[in-house]
Structures are given as structure tokens and as C-alpha cells.
Design a protein around this motif. Sequence first.
Motif, PDB file in Angstrom:
ATOM      1  N   PHE A 147       0.837  -1.199   0.000  1.00  0.00           N
ATOM      2  CA  PHE A 147       0.000   0.000   0.000  1.00  0.00           C
ATOM      3  C   PHE A 147       0.875   1.254   0.000  1.00  0.00           C
ATOM      4  O   PHE A 147       2.003   1.222   0.506  1.00  0.00           O
ATOM      5  CB  PHE A 147      -0.908   0.001   1.236  1.00  0.00           C
ATOM      6  CG  PHE A 147      -1.974  -1.061   1.165  1.00  0.00           C
ATOM      7  CD1 PHE A 147      -3.202  -0.793   0.569  1.00  0.00           C
ATOM      8  CD2 PHE A 147      -1.737  -2.339   1.662  1.00  0.00           C
ATOM      9  CE1 PHE A 147      -4.188  -1.772   0.477  1.00  0.00           C
ATOM     10  CE2 PHE A 147      -2.723  -3.323   1.575  1.00  0.00           C
ATOM     11  CZ  PHE A 147      -3.941  -3.038   0.973  1.00  0.00           C
ATOM     12  N   PRO A 148       0.378   2.370  -0.549  1.00  0.00           N
ATOM     13  CA  PRO A 148       1.167   3.601  -0.584  1.00  0.00           C
ATOM     14  C   PRO A 148       1.733   3.940   0.798  1.00  0.00           C
ATOM     15  O   PRO A 148       1.014   3.873   1.795  1.00  0.00           O
ATOM     16  CB  PRO A 148       0.155   4.662  -1.042  1.00  0.00           C
ATOM     17  CG  PRO A 148      -0.892   3.911  -1.777  1.00  0.00           C
ATOM     18  CD  PRO A 148      -0.963   2.548  -1.149  1.00  0.00           C
ATOM     19  N   GLY A 149       3.016   4.256   0.827  1.00  0.00           N
ATOM     20  CA  GLY A 149       3.671   4.665   2.072  1.00  0.00           C
ATOM     21  C   GLY A 149       4.133   3.519   2.946  1.00  0.00           C
ATOM     22  O   GLY A 149       4.799   3.733   3.960  1.00  0.00           O
ATOM     23  N   ALA A 200      -4.061   6.717 -14.919  1.00  0.00           N
ATOM     24  CA  ALA A 200      -3.480   7.902 -15.555  1.00  0.00           C
ATOM     25  C   ALA A 200      -2.315   8.443 -14.721  1.00  0.00           C
ATOM     26  O   ALA A 200      -1.243   8.757 -15.244  1.00  0.00           O
ATOM     27  CB  ALA A 200      -4.558   8.965 -15.747  1.00  0.00           C
ATOM     28  N   GLN A 201      -2.496   8.481 -13.400  1.00  0.00           N
ATOM     29  CA  GLN A 201      -1.408   8.971 -12.526  1.00  0.00           C
ATOM     30  C   GLN A 201      -0.191   8.071 -12.601  1.00  0.00           C
ATOM     31  O   GLN A 201       0.941   8.553 -12.649  1.00  0.00           O
ATOM     32  CB  GLN A 201      -1.884   8.963 -11.080  1.00  0.00           C
ATOM     33  CG  GLN A 201      -2.590  10.213 -10.666  1.00  0.00           C
ATOM     34  CD  GLN A 201      -2.736  10.218  -9.136  1.00  0.00           C
ATOM     35  OE1 GLN A 201      -1.774  10.044  -8.384  1.00  0.00           O
ATOM     36  NE2 GLN A 201      -3.951  10.384  -8.684  1.00  0.00           N
ATOM     37  N   ALA A 202      -0.429   6.754 -12.606  1.00  0.00           N
ATOM     38  CA  ALA A 202       0.691   5.809 -12.621  1.00  0.00           C
ATOM     39  C   ALA A 202       1.554   6.012 -13.870  1.00  0.00           C
ATOM     40  O   ALA A 202       2.780   5.882 -13.820  1.00  0.00           O
ATOM     41  CB  ALA A 202       0.171   4.379 -12.561  1.00  0.00           C
ATOM     42  N   PHE A 203       0.928   6.345 -14.982  1.00  0.00           N
ATOM     43  CA  PHE A 203       1.679   6.521 -16.225  1.00  0.00           C
ATOM     44  C   PHE A 203       2.276   7.917 -16.340  1.00  0.00           C
ATOM     45  O   PHE A 203       3.321   8.111 -16.929  1.00  0.00           O
ATOM     46  CB  PHE A 203       0.766   6.304 -17.441  1.00  0.00           C
ATOM     47  CG  PHE A 203       0.265   4.886 -17.598  1.00  0.00           C
ATOM     48  CD1 PHE A 203       0.644   3.879 -16.720  1.00  0.00           C
ATOM     49  CD2 PHE A 203      -0.586   4.560 -18.642  1.00  0.00           C
ATOM     50  CE1 PHE A 203       0.164   2.578 -16.860  1.00  0.00           C
ATOM     51  CE2 PHE A 203      -1.069   3.257 -18.800  1.00  0.00           C
ATOM     52  CZ  PHE A 203      -0.694   2.273 -17.902  1.00  0.00           C
ATOM     53  N   GLN A 204       1.562   8.902 -15.806  1.00  0.00           N
ATOM     54  CA  GLN A 204       1.956  10.280 -16.089  1.00  0.00           C
ATOM     55  C   GLN A 204       2.888  10.874 -15.042  1.00  0.00           C
ATOM     56  O   GLN A 204       3.639  11.792 -15.327  1.00  0.00           O
ATOM     57  CB  GLN A 204       0.702  11.144 -16.254  1.00  0.00           C
ATOM     58  CG  GLN A 204       0.035  10.851 -17.593  1.00  0.00           C
ATOM     59  CD  GLN A 204      -1.448  11.210 -17.627  1.00  0.00           C
ATOM     60  OE1 GLN A 204      -1.975  11.801 -16.681  1.00  0.00           O
ATOM     61  NE2 GLN A 204      -2.115  10.858 -18.697  1.00  0.00           N
ATOM     62  N   ARG A 207       8.283   8.222 -11.680  1.00  0.00           N
ATOM     63  CA  ARG A 207       8.264   6.941 -10.983  1.00  0.00           C
ATOM     64  C   ARG A 207       8.568   7.113  -9.497  1.00  0.00           C
ATOM     65  O   ARG A 207       9.638   7.589  -9.135  1.00  0.00           O
ATOM     66  CB  ARG A 207       9.277   5.991 -11.636  1.00  0.00           C
ATOM     67  CG  ARG A 207       9.164   4.552 -11.143  1.00  0.00           C
ATOM     68  CD  ARG A 207      10.161   3.660 -11.860  1.00  0.00           C
ATOM     69  NE  ARG A 207      10.047   2.271 -11.411  1.00  0.00           N
ATOM     70  CZ  ARG A 207      10.530   1.808 -10.255  1.00  0.00           C
ATOM     71  NH1 ARG A 207      11.185   2.615  -9.451  1.00  0.00           N
ATOM     72  NH2 ARG A 207      10.364   0.544  -9.919  1.00  0.00           N
ATOM     73  N   ASN A 208       7.613   6.763  -8.649  1.00  0.00           N
ATOM     74  CA  ASN A 208       7.793   6.834  -7.204  1.00  0.00           C
ATOM     75  C   ASN A 208       6.890   5.781  -6.548  1.00  0.00           C
ATOM     76  O   ASN A 208       5.809   6.083  -6.057  1.00  0.00           O
ATOM     77  CB  ASN A 208       7.441   8.245  -6.702  1.00  0.00           C
ATOM     78  CG  ASN A 208       7.589   8.361  -5.194  1.00  0.00           C
ATOM     79  OD1 ASN A 208       8.060   7.419  -4.534  1.00  0.00           O
ATOM     80  ND2 ASN A 208       7.171   9.476  -4.630  1.00  0.00           N
ATOM     81  N   PRO A 209       7.346   4.514  -6.576  1.00  0.00           N
ATOM     82  CA  PRO A 209       6.505   3.425  -6.079  1.00  0.00           C
ATOM     83  C   PRO A 209       6.111   3.551  -4.614  1.00  0.00           C
ATOM     84  O   PRO A 209       5.135   2.956  -4.184  1.00  0.00           O
ATOM     85  CB  PRO A 209       7.359   2.170  -6.294  1.00  0.00           C
ATOM     86  CG  PRO A 209       8.420   2.558  -7.238  1.00  0.00           C
ATOM     87  CD  PRO A 209       8.633   4.032  -7.086  1.00  0.00           C
ATOM     88  N   LYS A 210       6.849   4.346  -3.862  1.00  0.00           N
ATOM     89  CA  LYS A 210       6.471   4.526  -2.462  1.00  0.00           C
ATOM     90  C   LYS A 210       5.101   5.215  -2.400  1.00  0.00           C
ATOM     91  O   LYS A 210       4.321   5.006  -1.488  1.00  0.00           O
ATOM     92  CB  LYS A 210       7.543   5.358  -1.755  1.00  0.00           C
ATOM     93  CG  LYS A 210       7.403   5.419  -0.256  1.00  0.00           C
ATOM     94  CD  LYS A 210       8.021   4.221   0.445  1.00  0.00           C
ATOM     95  CE  LYS A 210       7.641   4.192   1.903  1.00  0.00           C
ATOM     96  NZ  LYS A 210       8.679   3.957   2.816  1.00  0.00           N
ATOM     97  N   ARG A 211       4.836   6.054  -3.374  1.00  0.00           N
ATOM     98  CA  ARG A 211       3.549   6.756  -3.448  1.00  0.00           C
ATOM     99  C   ARG A 211       2.540   5.998  -4.317  1.00  0.00           C
ATOM    100  O   ARG A 211       1.376   5.922  -4.033  1.00  0.00           O
ATOM    101  CB  ARG A 211       3.788   8.159  -4.028  1.00  0.00           C
ATOM    102  CG  ARG A 211       2.792   9.183  -3.556  1.00  0.00           C
ATOM    103  CD  ARG A 211       3.259  10.578  -3.891  1.00  0.00           C
ATOM    104  NE  ARG A 211       3.181  10.855  -5.323  1.00  0.00           N
ATOM    105  CZ  ARG A 211       2.045  11.101  -5.961  1.00  0.00           C
ATOM    106  NH1 ARG A 211       0.894  11.106  -5.314  1.00  0.00           N
ATOM    107  NH2 ARG A 211       2.052  11.356  -7.255  1.00  0.00           N
TER     108      ARG A 211
END
Length: 237
Positions: A147-149, A200-204, A207-211
Motif C-alpha cells: 500500500f502507498p507509504g 493515468a497517474q501511474a503513467f503520467q 516513478r515513485n513506487p512509495k507513493r
Amino acid sequence: MMPEDLIIVNRHGAFAEIVAEWVAAKIAETIASRRRCTLALAGGETPRPIYECLARPDSKQRIEWGRLEFYFGDERCVSPTDRDSNYRMAYESLLAKAPVAPEQVNRIEAERGDRDQAAAEYEARLPQRLDLLMLGMGTDGHTASLFPGSPALDEEKRRVLVVSGPKPPLWRITITPPVIAGARQILVLISGKEKAPMVAQAFQEPRNPKRIPIQLALQGTWILDASAAEELVRSGR
Ligand code: 6PG
């Protein structure tokens, strides 16, 4: 960043069938080159119709079931008969319907009192590199139970961890980023309008998988239905 391979299924109602065809073809390709195929199933509800398609007589005949070994990307800490169990979903929709022996199914025993021990035992069974890893995505961008964070997103050594998530059931056992990075092939499957903003956010976004944890899988093949791809199409990406 766009994924390396993106398929948008525009034909209404065809998503599950097309994903199932893709999976069956990938399994066949893997068996042709490696003789067997280790496959980690995704949880949640998105895969259910896909698993049902795989178990239908036409694809059932095409797949060399005896050469498959099943794993899971994550499991909720509930009994395997619970409605929330990923194993139960996979069992009902696929494993009970296909000619699969119990020894071929490596379940995460997340219902055990000692969750850390259950995670360690599953980690020991998990192959160094999965041949095919199927992943879903939540509206918050989580994948498996990353999960994020979550501190689990910083994990570099352990391949399976116990985590708590913001979404019930609280406790879960999940694969970690090194397992995603090491998979020979990744399939991300996303359907539904409610996932469109996060796709859309994941592509645009950078890259910051923590978020946005699903960005860990940008090297994979992504199959989206038209509604999940809606905001991409609108923004011309
Ligand atoms: C889980 C999952 C999780 C899932 C997404 C999407 O156990 O919850 O493995 O990562 O894939 O939450 O779930 P849906 O398909 O139900 O939207």
C-alpha cells in the motif's frame, strides 16, 4: 512513464476473455522454453472472471495443467474458506475446476496464528524468479498488499512480509518489490472506471513506487479495459 507493453480492450465484455487468452499463450510459451511454469495469481475481484475463462473447456484443453505451479501475490489473514480469502476466490473460480493437484498449489497460510512463520515458510517455497506474476491494482495504486507509504515498499532482502493495510482485512501477507523486479513476466490487469484516475497517474507521474506502488510493475504487460483506460485516452496518452 508508460508501461513497456499496453493493451486496451475496447470490445465491451471482452476483457476477461482477452486476458485469459493472453495468460494461456504465455503459459504455453513458458512451458515450451522452460518445461514448466510458475504462476502467481492476483487477488481481489478483478481476476475472478478471468480465472473462470481459463477454466472453460476451450482454454482448459489448451493448457498443460500438470506443468504449472501456482503461487499467490498476497493473502489476507483470514481462513481459506472466508469470503475475503484470495485463495478461496482462486479455488472457486479456477483451481477446483481445472485438473490441478493440491501439490501444485502453494497457498499462503495467512490464517495461522504465527503470521511471521507463515510468511517465512511461503518465502522458502517461492521460486527465486516467478515465470508469470499477475497483479491487480487498487484505486489508491496499491498492488498485491503493498500500500502507498508502506515500509514494505523499501524492502530489499525479504521476499515475503506480513503487513497491515488501510483496507480490511487489516493483516496481510505479501510479496515485496524484489519479487516483482525478479519476475520473468508480469501481467497487470485493471478494469473499471473507478481505477481510471490512478491508471493515468501511474503513467503520467514520475516513478515513485512509495507513493504509487503499481509503478513497480511498469516493465510488465498491462491489460486495461476501456473504462480503466478512459483518462489516458482523454489525455491523449
Ligand atoms: C488483494 C489484492 C490487491 C488487489 C487490488 C484490486 O488481496 O486485495 O491482491 O492488490 O489486486 O486491491 O482488487 P480488486 O480487483 O478487487 O479491485
